[in-house]
Enzyme design. Sequence first.
Site, short mmCIF file in Angstrom:
data_model
loop_
_atom_site.label_atom_id
_atom_site.label_comp_id
_atom_site.label_asym_id
_atom_site.label_seq_id
_atom_site.Cartn_x
_atom_site.Cartn_y
_atom_site.Cartn_z
N GLY A 1 0.82 -1.20 0.00
CA GLY A 1 0.00 0.00 0.00
C GLY A 1 0.86 1.25 0.00
N SER A 2 0.31 2.34 0.50
CA SER A 2 1.02 3.61 0.49
C SER A 2 2.11 3.66 1.55
CB SER A 2 0.03 4.76 0.73
OG SER A 2 -0.44 4.73 2.07
N GLU B 1 5.81 -3.38 0.85
CA GLU B 1 5.87 -3.02 -0.56
C GLU B 1 5.03 -1.75 -0.71
OE1 GLU B 1 7.75 -4.27 -2.74
OE2 GLU B 1 8.34 -6.19 -1.89
#
Length: 508
Positions: free
Chosen positions: A244-245, A266
């Site tokens: 995600g962010s 990630e």
Amino acid sequence: MGFEKKEYEFLEEIGLSSKNVGCYVNGKWKANGPVITTTNPANNQPIAEVVEASLQDYEEALRACSEATKTWMQVPAPKRGEIVRQIGDALRAKLQQLGRLVSLEMGKILPEGIGEVQEIVDMCDFAVGLSRQLNGSVIPSERESYHLVQMWNPLGIVGVITAFNFPSAVLGKHCAIKLFCLYFLDRKGAPTTPLVTIALTKLIAEVLEKNELPGAIFTSLCGGAEIGQAIAKDTRIPLVSFTGSSKVGQIVQQTVSQRFGKCLLELSGNNAIIIMDDADIQLAVRSVLFAAVGTAGQRCTTCRRLLLHESIYKKVLDQLVESYKQVKIGDPLQKGILLGPLHTPESQKNFERGMELIKSQGGNILTGGSIIKSDGNFVQPTIVEVAPTVLAVKEELFAPVLYVMKFKTLEEAIEINNSVSQGLSSSIFTQKPQTIFKWLGPLGSDCGIVNVNIPTNGAEIGGAFGGEKATGGGREAGSDSWKQYMRRSTCTINYGSELPLAQGINFG
């Protein structure tokens, strides 16, 4: 109850209906959380309903996962690999339907949807071979009658929190490796792509049932932030994988670290392509088009910054702008479409806000820059001329927006590439060996993926996938990424009758 739209009828072939239970807990489909409606981003019309997980469902799932370890850990790694092989075969048999579902629910074009499911199949193939190669090592001991070895043992339950943009591939990268490594997977799918989560889980559950294995080996939960928070806080889960962010990933990392757990992150990418003055321009333009427009700019490896040598700046830009104007936009399930919708109406609003911000900071929009008024979440593929120091360029805008800038020297281009906080993917187009090896070396790109004469996206599964800096530092898929899911044990064995100490210490 059947699907209202005829074009959704294929979903019945992969076990879906108009009303679905979103949790696979202890070998059973059950859920006690809220009911949500998943929608088609091409028209924002409902596809189906899903009952999400409650925290009580989560707790039951974790208890069952812990119990399932007693069975699964007694299965030899090659036999666990055989289960993964069967999962791969099950996915192959439903490749087209699953790929179509990914396109329908996520919004990427059909070839990309099918390719995403193929990635899981490839990972299963890779994992089957790897299941016979969990090799340790023998280390020479400095002491007589001592044997020094290194072994790898499984961590245990792994919590996986996935993202909407690759709802099946993220699962595949983790599931295939973890299951043969003796993992007990607890997986929370993205809340806006629950049907992909359910369909994949049904196929995996069938394989487990066929082999008379506990269903709790693979637990799947559709749910919102509260389920993700529970995974991050749970001391029974030694490793949490989050995609995600960077902003949310940092919160997850802090939460997991507080309990001394491990994270595999990630996160965001702000990826650049550099085109040198000696590059094959036709090859470069084709690569940039795919890297910047593919998946509507919603890949973590999407090219967001294009660095052009000043001597070829106009030539490359003219060709690229013309290519952008020919991109066919529309329903991602239709043949010939290259650009589908953004995933949600909120994504479309973020695009609009991003365009206003970049214009206020001096950006010059060369093509695109607007939403497309329709029932779906469509936007125009956009190219913006801008200086590399502009603040908006430093952030990841999850949309098909490409920032273009000039440079004079290779050193300047590398400095621009490395000037952002993210460090996922990068690429350079050149024919000169000296340029290539400087780019690959210690004074080159600081990213986890460093390419030459190919796009920033579309990574093969054989290499380790992941990035540095604010991208999180995690690695998944190929190479030796499997080691992150294991614990390393250094074992010293004394098979003699004396007790020589290390470093020659004499203790009486």
